[in-house]
Design an enzyme around this catalytic site. Sequence first.
Site, PDB file in Angstrom:
ATOM      1  N   ASP A 102       0.779  -1.381  -0.032  1.00 54.65           N
ATOM      2  CA  ASP A 102      -0.075   0.048  -0.013  1.00 54.65           C
ATOM      3  C   ASP A 102       0.803   1.321   0.040  1.00 54.65           C
ATOM      4  OD1 ASP A 102      -2.894   0.683   0.732  1.00 54.65           O
ATOM      5  OD2 ASP A 102      -1.820   1.985   2.112  1.00 54.65           O
ATOM      6  N   TYR A 151     -12.021   8.157  -3.011  1.00 59.42           N
ATOM      7  CA  TYR A 151     -11.237   8.452  -1.227  1.00 59.42           C
ATOM      8  C   TYR A 151     -10.173   9.267  -1.455  1.00 59.42           C
ATOM      9  CZ  TYR A 151      -7.779   4.890  -2.185  1.00 59.42           C
ATOM     10  OH  TYR A 151      -6.597   4.463  -2.645  1.00 59.42           O
ATOM     11  N   TYR A 230      -1.307  11.252   1.665  1.00 57.45           N
ATOM     12  CA  TYR A 230      -2.130  11.459   0.429  1.00 57.45           C
ATOM     13  C   TYR A 230      -2.172  12.716  -0.101  1.00 57.45           C
ATOM     14  CZ  TYR A 230      -4.083   6.757   1.196  1.00 57.45           C
ATOM     15  OH  TYR A 230      -4.340   5.454   1.462  1.00 57.45           O
ATOM     16  N   HIS A 295      -7.281  -6.503  -0.476  1.00 57.08           N
ATOM     17  CA  HIS A 295      -6.341  -5.604  -0.572  1.00 57.08           C
ATOM     18  C   HIS A 295      -5.316  -5.907   0.690  1.00 57.08           C
ATOM     19  CE1 HIS A 295      -4.176  -1.772  -1.082  1.00 57.08           C
ATOM     20  NE2 HIS A 295      -4.383  -1.672   0.149  1.00 57.08           N
TER      21      HIS A 295
END
Length: 316
Positions: A102, A151, A230, A295
């Site tokens: 990730d 998201y 992010y 995931h």
Amino acid sequence: MEGIEHRTVEVNGIKMHIAEKGKEGPVVLFLHGFPELWYSWRHQIAALGSLGYRAVAPDLRGYGDTDVPSSVNSYTIFHLVGDIVALIDSLGVDQVFLVAHDWGAIVGWYLCLFRPERVKAYVCLSVPYLPRNPKVKPVDGMRALFGDDYYICRFQELGKMEAEIAKDSSEQVIKSMLTGRTTGPLILPKERFLSHPSTKPLPSWLSQEDVAYYASKFEKTGFSGGLNFYRNLNLNWELTAAWTGAQIKVPLKFITGDSDLVYTSSGTKQYIESGGFKKDVPNLEEVVIQEGVAHFNNQEAAEDISNHIYDFIKKF
């Protein structure tokens, strides 16, 4: 957990918590994603640490028992990779076997891009190399493709996103995210992070004790640190212009689940099958697609992942 030791190291101006098992042998360095911790690698640390390797997993900047800088701009890819280079230095080695998932995988790709001499080989989970598109900033591209409620676009909302997450308990957020099996683009409802908090029983690979451990750490830190990764995507795009078109030359094995939302919704499957991935990462040796796995494959298919890691790194 038995045999896993914990300590704090000073890296790149912050205090970083690491978990490790094994005093001798080559270092295997594990990097976690969102919303996770060193704990996501508990099974692999135990397995590799028992096979003659020195298994090390940090809480990344902004997570767990590592420092949580308050400024959004303290989470650029240069900060994140700088932390890992300093961590490798603190371990007293020149090179590590890298295993990452990730957001940890993204940090891993940039470590391989900026400092390839520090990585002997890389086992990457879920997120493939994302070559820089010189024409479109990443968040802008995602917004155009998936809309404002995607998201990653919603995560850009400083303060507002934290307030929405706080409407649910940390335990509920962790449970819902780790057990979610969305296979298309992840769209978040307006004004609420979780539209329907999960009431399903936990899967066999995730215990209530596991959920409680994650929740206890996020209760302390909040989720801002992870969200700030992010929030620097567009800034990272600007900072890394000099690497446009660069290839990753580190030996690589890539593993993902066929039910992983990254594999099913962001062009990853086509990128792999078209040969684009191999072109950008010429020393890509193997791609493994795990059937029926989503995931968080390092936890859902823990033993299989540990075996794949060992089978790859023992060749070097």
